[in-house]
Design a protein around this motif. Sequence first.
Motif, PDB file in Angstrom:
ATOM      1  N   ILE A 180       0.851  -1.181   0.000  1.00 51.96           N
ATOM      2  CA  ILE A 180       0.000   0.000   0.000  1.00 51.96           C
ATOM      3  C   ILE A 180       0.888   1.233   0.000  1.00 51.96           C
ATOM      4  N   SER A 181       0.331   2.333  -0.375  1.00 53.21           N
ATOM      5  CA  SER A 181       1.100   3.574  -0.492  1.00 53.21           C
ATOM      6  C   SER A 181       1.383   4.161   0.887  1.00 53.21           C
ATOM      7  N   PRO A 182       2.428   5.009   1.018  1.00 55.45           N
ATOM      8  CA  PRO A 182       2.696   5.653   2.308  1.00 55.45           C
ATOM      9  C   PRO A 182       1.517   6.491   2.805  1.00 55.45           C
ATOM     10  N   GLU A 183       0.755   7.093   1.887  1.00 58.43           N
ATOM     11  CA  GLU A 183      -0.408   7.875   2.321  1.00 58.43           C
ATOM     12  C   GLU A 183      -1.460   6.980   2.964  1.00 58.43           C
ATOM     13  N   GLN A 184      -1.698   5.798   2.371  1.00 58.07           N
ATOM     14  CA  GLN A 184      -2.640   4.862   2.960  1.00 58.07           C
ATOM     15  C   GLN A 184      -2.133   4.316   4.289  1.00 58.07           C
ATOM     16  N   LEU A 185      -0.812   4.181   4.401  1.00 57.48           N
ATOM     17  CA  LEU A 185      -0.225   3.684   5.640  1.00 57.48           C
ATOM     18  C   LEU A 185      -0.460   4.657   6.789  1.00 57.48           C
ATOM     19  N   GLN A 186      -0.364   5.934   6.509  1.00 59.14           N
ATOM     20  CA  GLN A 186      -0.552   6.936   7.557  1.00 59.14           C
ATOM     21  C   GLN A 186      -2.017   7.123   7.938  1.00 59.14           C
ATOM     22  N   GLN A 187      -2.929   6.651   7.098  1.00 60.15           N
ATOM     23  CA  GLN A 187      -4.349   6.788   7.379  1.00 60.15           C
ATOM     24  C   GLN A 187      -4.912   5.612   8.177  1.00 60.15           C
ATOM     25  N   ILE A 188      -4.061   4.696   8.591  1.00 54.32           N
ATOM     26  CA  ILE A 188      -4.526   3.544   9.378  1.00 54.32           C
ATOM     27  C   ILE A 188      -5.011   4.025  10.739  1.00 54.32           C
ATOM     28  N   SER A 189      -6.220   3.646  11.116  1.00 58.54           N
ATOM     29  CA  SER A 189      -6.760   3.990  12.435  1.00 58.54           C
ATOM     30  C   SER A 189      -6.100   3.127  13.502  1.00 58.54           C
ATOM     31  N   SER A 190      -5.922   3.706  14.701  1.00 56.76           N
ATOM     32  CA  SER A 190      -5.228   2.991  15.775  1.00 56.76           C
ATOM     33  C   SER A 190      -5.720   3.503  17.118  1.00 56.76           C
ATOM     34  N   SER A 191      -5.296   2.828  18.174  1.00 55.24           N
ATOM     35  CA  SER A 191      -5.631   3.235  19.539  1.00 55.24           C
ATOM     36  C   SER A 191      -4.530   2.777  20.477  1.00 55.24           C
ATOM     37  N   ASP A 192      -4.346   3.511  21.561  1.00 52.31           N
ATOM     38  CA  ASP A 192      -3.353   3.199  22.594  1.00 52.31           C
ATOM     39  C   ASP A 192      -4.041   3.423  23.948  1.00 52.31           C
ATOM     40  N   ILE A 193      -4.349   2.329  24.638  1.00 51.26           N
ATOM     41  CA  ILE A 193      -5.186   2.391  25.840  1.00 51.26           C
ATOM     42  C   ILE A 193      -4.479   1.684  26.997  1.00 51.26           C
ATOM     43  N   ILE A 194      -4.566   2.278  28.159  1.00 52.43           N
ATOM     44  CA  ILE A 194      -4.161   1.622  29.402  1.00 52.43           C
ATOM     45  C   ILE A 194      -5.438   1.236  30.152  1.00 52.43           C
ATOM     46  N   LEU A 195      -5.553  -0.032  30.454  1.00 53.15           N
ATOM     47  CA  LEU A 195      -6.738  -0.543  31.143  1.00 53.15           C
ATOM     48  C   LEU A 195      -6.313  -1.527  32.213  1.00 53.15           C
ATOM     49  N   ALA A 196      -7.254  -1.894  33.043  1.00 53.31           N
ATOM     50  CA  ALA A 196      -7.006  -2.874  34.103  1.00 53.31           C
ATOM     51  C   ALA A 196      -8.180  -3.838  34.150  1.00 53.31           C
ATOM     52  N   PHE A 197      -7.893  -5.090  34.477  1.00 51.60           N
ATOM     53  CA  PHE A 197      -8.960  -6.072  34.663  1.00 51.60           C
ATOM     54  C   PHE A 197      -8.648  -6.912  35.899  1.00 51.60           C
ATOM     55  N   ARG A 198      -9.701  -7.491  36.450  1.00 56.26           N
ATOM     56  CA  ARG A 198      -9.576  -8.247  37.697  1.00 56.26           C
ATOM     57  C   ARG A 198     -10.503  -9.462  37.648  1.00 56.26           C
ATOM     58  N   PRO A 199      -9.973 -10.682  37.636  1.00 53.82           N
ATOM     59  CA  PRO A 199     -10.829 -11.874  37.672  1.00 53.82           C
ATOM     60  C   PRO A 199     -11.429 -12.067  39.068  1.00 53.82           C
ATOM     61  N   VAL A 200     -12.742 -12.214  39.122  1.00 53.24           N
ATOM     62  CA  VAL A 200     -13.432 -12.347  40.406  1.00 53.24           C
ATOM     63  C   VAL A 200     -14.086 -13.707  40.585  1.00 53.24           C
ATOM     64  N   ARG A 201     -14.074 -14.539  39.552  1.00 56.12           N
ATOM     65  CA  ARG A 201     -14.666 -15.880  39.671  1.00 56.12           C
ATOM     66  C   ARG A 201     -14.024 -16.794  38.648  1.00 56.12           C
ATOM     67  N   ARG A 202     -13.774 -18.034  39.070  1.00 62.41           N
ATOM     68  CA  ARG A 202     -13.248 -19.050  38.160  1.00 62.41           C
ATOM     69  C   ARG A 202     -14.213 -20.223  38.115  1.00 62.41           C
ATOM     70  N   ARG A 203     -14.534 -20.676  36.910  1.00 60.82           N
ATOM     71  CA  ARG A 203     -15.441 -21.804  36.729  1.00 60.82           C
ATOM     72  C   ARG A 203     -14.663 -23.091  36.522  1.00 60.82           C
ATOM     73  N   SER A 204     -15.386 -24.208  36.574  1.00 64.83           N
ATOM     74  CA  SER A 204     -14.743 -25.513  36.439  1.00 64.83           C
ATOM     75  C   SER A 204     -14.174 -25.743  35.046  1.00 64.83           C
ATOM     76  N   ASP A 205     -14.689 -25.030  34.012  1.00 62.76           N
ATOM     77  CA  ASP A 205     -14.163 -25.188  32.656  1.00 62.76           C
ATOM     78  C   ASP A 205     -12.933 -24.337  32.396  1.00 62.76           C
TER      79      ASP A 205
END
Length: 495
Positions: free
Chosen positions: A450-475
């Motif tokens: 692809i062209s450099p112009e198309q390369l610069q038009q790529i959508s992106s995201s940079d996110i800091i998040l957190a998760f916490r498991p509160v339950r574990r099932r038998s599977d």
Amino acid sequence: MRHIFFSLLLPFLLVSVARNVLAAEYQSSSTQQHHLTFEPSNEKFYTEAGRLVQRQIDLIARIEQALINPDANRMRAVGGQLTVQVKTVENFLHRQHKNSHTLCSKQADLARNLVSLPDQLTASQAQIYCSLYASSQELLKLTPVLDRLLSRRGELALVRQLPLVTGEHQSDPVLSIAPMQYPHLRKLATPFSTWEPKSPTAASAPLPVIGRTAKTAIANYVPPVQPAIAAPESSLTTLATAKQILAATQSSFPPEIRFTDPWENASILDRFAYDLDPQESQSYAKFLELPRTGIFRVLQYSAYQRPLNTLRNRLQPSVNERYPFPSLGDAQKRFNPSLALQVQGERFQLRHPGVDYSFMVDVGDVPLEKLDGKLQAIHSPMREFLLNYQPPQNLDALQLDRRRFLTGKDQNWQQKQTILAHAPAKLNHTYVVRSLQFQIPEKMLNGQPISPEQLQQISSSDIILAFRPVRRRSDGSYTVLWRVLNQLPTPQIQQ
């Protein structure tokens, strides 16, 4: 002498007469009981008719599944079950009335009391009787359809000749005693030409290289294309008509006879296997009131994978499509990042399509409510790396960092510990994740430039998040709470 003989004979005559009288009374009582057993009592009629209605409803559900399932054994099973069910219903109807067609052709007149009912049937019983007859006649239309579709399924999988129910001896050129072979319609039929090599797991699979041609593990190997099967519209209309007839007649049964809905049960079992329990969201309602928070069930990696050498209808939604990963961004935007978290073995890991990558840190038993965008609850070196890491702007360098986080090799982050894209799964631990996601064009994923112009038009995201498991099932799946902590500037790919 005559009186003496008569007096001797009198006891025997009395015994014989009494015996004949008792026998006549017993025969009359037995004959009366015999006739009563064949008279259709209300309780017996409703019980047997309710059982037949339930079997017919279950059969409709199985036929619907067989129409969209590539397994030939399932199609062959419902074809046999349809024949047995129609014959069973015919026998039941014949015991109640000799001519079902004549009686049920006047069903509208029966409902308006314009035609007299048979002596052995009440109004509600006549409605049930004619509903069973009408639904069976509808399902009988599917017999040639199922036969034709079974031959089409034979183009996908091996359809062996069905042995006798009692078993057949299978000839063997070596063994003197041939083993007994029994039918196994519950097993999947063996597909044709679908040999697939055992693929490595996500943790050990080689990473694809975007933007350049790379060698494949097996030269010239093309994965088999899964079939696309759509149920015939006429068959679905026939099933819907039969289902509607049976649903309308259920109100004619006594209230103690209840019916189960196989479609509702299948939906409940599907949610039980892949979705949250209803009370879980209620238990964490206070946390879910916070902005950009959520709760979802993290499944095992195998839940998203089709077993090798098996067929799947590609027109049917997969587990990921039925239960999508939670969205982290604004749903109104064209590009919407997601929390594609799964369990690989005993470790948490995000799915990384294209050039996406991430890294996560286990911060211990820290409540999600105490975390903020500046990560003040985390010790300084790790907090600085999570906040200050700068993704490369070159495509090759970006994929190099991706491999470093996934493999743990060649890391030069000026940290004393290796930072990975995965972490051991521990209950009631909090994990902080830096997730970078890019919307790579399909053309680029296929190896086309692809062209450099198309390369610069790529959508992106940079996110800091957190998760916490509160339950574990038998599977091995987990119930996880998550929260977006910080939205960083979107990374750009320059070249």
